[in-house]
Design a protein around this motif. Sequence first.
Motif, short mmCIF file in Angstrom:
data_model
loop_
_atom_site.label_atom_id
_atom_site.label_comp_id
_atom_site.label_asym_id
_atom_site.label_seq_id
_atom_site.Cartn_x
_atom_site.Cartn_y
_atom_site.Cartn_z
N GLU A 243 0.82 -1.21 0.00
CA GLU A 243 0.00 0.00 0.00
C GLU A 243 0.85 1.26 0.00
O GLU A 243 0.87 2.04 0.95
N PRO A 244 1.63 1.51 -1.05
CA PRO A 244 2.49 2.68 -1.11
C PRO A 244 1.67 3.95 -1.36
O PRO A 244 0.49 3.90 -1.69
N GLU A 245 2.35 5.10 -1.18
CA GLU A 245 1.69 6.36 -1.46
C GLU A 245 1.45 6.49 -2.96
O GLU A 245 2.16 5.91 -3.76
N ASN A 246 0.44 7.26 -3.30
CA ASN A 246 0.13 7.45 -4.72
C ASN A 246 1.28 8.15 -5.44
O ASN A 246 1.75 9.20 -5.00
N ILE A 247 1.72 7.53 -6.53
CA ILE A 247 2.81 8.10 -7.32
C ILE A 247 2.22 8.54 -8.66
O ILE A 247 1.58 7.74 -9.34
N PRO A 248 2.41 9.80 -9.04
CA PRO A 248 1.83 10.27 -10.30
C PRO A 248 2.40 9.50 -11.49
O PRO A 248 3.61 9.26 -11.57
N GLU A 249 1.52 9.11 -12.40
CA GLU A 249 1.96 8.36 -13.58
C GLU A 249 2.47 9.31 -14.65
O GLU A 249 2.01 10.45 -14.78
N LEU A 250 3.45 8.83 -15.43
CA LEU A 250 3.98 9.62 -16.53
C LEU A 250 2.97 9.67 -17.67
O LEU A 250 2.21 8.73 -17.87
N SER A 251 2.99 10.76 -18.40
CA SER A 251 2.13 10.86 -19.57
C SER A 251 2.60 9.88 -20.62
O SER A 251 3.74 9.38 -20.57
N GLU A 252 1.74 9.60 -21.61
CA GLU A 252 2.09 8.65 -22.66
C GLU A 252 3.33 9.13 -23.42
O GLU A 252 4.22 8.32 -23.73
N GLN A 253 3.41 10.42 -23.71
CA GLN A 253 4.55 10.95 -24.44
C GLN A 253 5.83 10.82 -23.62
O GLN A 253 6.90 10.48 -24.16
N ALA A 254 5.73 11.06 -22.30
CA ALA A 254 6.90 10.93 -21.43
C ALA A 254 7.37 9.47 -21.36
O ALA A 254 8.58 9.19 -21.33
N GLN A 255 6.43 8.54 -21.35
CA GLN A 255 6.78 7.12 -21.34
C GLN A 255 7.51 6.73 -22.63
O GLN A 255 8.49 5.99 -22.58
N ILE A 256 7.03 7.27 -23.76
CA ILE A 256 7.67 6.96 -25.04
C ILE A 256 9.08 7.52 -25.08
O ILE A 256 10.02 6.84 -25.51
N LEU A 257 9.24 8.77 -24.63
CA LEU A 257 10.57 9.40 -24.62
C LEU A 257 11.53 8.65 -23.70
O LEU A 257 12.71 8.49 -24.03
N THR A 258 11.02 8.17 -22.58
CA THR A 258 11.85 7.38 -21.66
C THR A 258 12.30 6.08 -22.32
O THR A 258 13.47 5.69 -22.21
N ALA A 259 11.36 5.43 -23.00
CA ALA A 259 11.69 4.17 -23.70
C ALA A 259 12.69 4.42 -24.82
O ALA A 259 13.63 3.64 -25.01
N VAL A 260 12.52 5.52 -25.57
CA VAL A 260 13.44 5.86 -26.65
C VAL A 260 14.84 6.11 -26.11
O VAL A 260 15.84 5.65 -26.67
N ALA A 261 14.92 6.85 -24.99
CA ALA A 261 16.23 7.12 -24.38
C ALA A 261 16.89 5.83 -23.89
O ALA A 261 18.09 5.62 -24.08
N PHE A 262 16.08 4.96 -23.27
CA PHE A 262 16.60 3.69 -22.76
C PHE A 262 17.16 2.83 -23.89
O PHE A 262 18.31 2.37 -23.83
N TRP A 263 16.35 2.64 -24.96
CA TRP A 263 16.79 1.82 -26.07
C TRP A 263 17.89 2.50 -26.87
O TRP A 263 18.74 1.83 -27.47
N GLY A 264 17.89 3.84 -26.86
CA GLY A 264 18.93 4.57 -27.57
C GLY A 264 20.31 4.32 -26.99
O GLY A 264 21.29 4.15 -27.73
N VAL A 265 20.39 4.30 -25.67
CA VAL A 265 21.68 4.03 -25.00
C VAL A 265 22.16 2.61 -25.33
O VAL A 265 23.32 2.39 -25.66
N ILE A 266 21.23 1.65 -25.27
CA ILE A 266 21.60 0.27 -25.58
C ILE A 266 21.99 0.14 -27.05
O ILE A 266 22.94 -0.57 -27.40
#
Length: 334
Positions: A243-266
């Motif tokens: 039962e953790p505290e509510n954590i705000p979810e990232l927007s869809e665009q932010a999630q995509i940018l995060t995934a692009v950055a992650f895969w870009g480094v790899i």
Amino acid sequence: MEHSHRRGIYFALFLMLFRFFFNVILSVIFSLVDRFILHETEMNMLAIVTSPWFMIFGLVMTLLVPLAIWLAVFGEKINNNLPHMRLGKRNILLIIGISLMLNPVANVISGITSLFFPNEIAGIMQGVIEDYPLFLILLAVAITPAICEEVVFRGYIQSAYKNKSLLTMLLMNGFFFAIIHQSPQQFFYAFAMGIIFAYMVYATRSIRAGVIAHFIMNASSIMLAWIASHILNYMESLQLKTEPENIPELSEQAQILTAVAFWGVIAMFTSTAAVFLFREFITHNKKRVAEYEAKNTVEEVLCKEEPTQKRKNLITDTALILAIVALYVIFVLA
């Protein structure tokens, strides 16, 4: 002989029209079934059309069936349009390695295009991964496309361009492969992969090279998505227990940018490895293909085109390509 490539363009037009009318007829049938049969049951039409079994059915009906019709009408044999030189263990290992190393690059391309066009396939696949066993998903998303799409694109269509330059062959194969997906989000990804698969088949003179590379690319993506889905489900179960505290979810665009950055480094590391493997792949196949063709020399007399005829052919080819692009735009908007 100089016009042999045009049968590839004509077939691409036929393939798009066949898929369009097939989808229209299927939509009408599904609408009637949903309205008069399923409305009183708990069955969901969306669940049916996104199931692995329906994916397999769709690929066979919209790729292999129109190819079979085309071959029957024009009296051609598919074996004559499939390069069948033996691959060998070294090539198989190199193709697997290159495909795995290129997967992060493909994810980066797919992620970038998702910023501009909706990625409908990702949402569908997420539901499929959660509802069906892994072996069935691999059969539908990796094995069936690897066979059906390679036979059509790197087999029949690519064989039509055997008398054209390598660059023309690769670009047109990538273009047709991207167009047939009928998805702006998948266009650049499919275009790049189509070129790579086409070169592998050309370099090895074997359709098996495209089938293996295609399977590895699709299967590795599915495996990563399957693992990620199960990890997320496990983490969510832990959060529910603690039962953790509510954590705000990232927007869809932010999630995509995060995934692009992650895969870009790899991708910076894996693409370097892919380049070295590709150089070895090219060197290895130049030697073996030269030996193979020396034993199977076929003399071909190519007619040299007059300048006026060459201009007419260019205009005709351009008109046909523009017709395909127009159909693509119409189908996407529809």
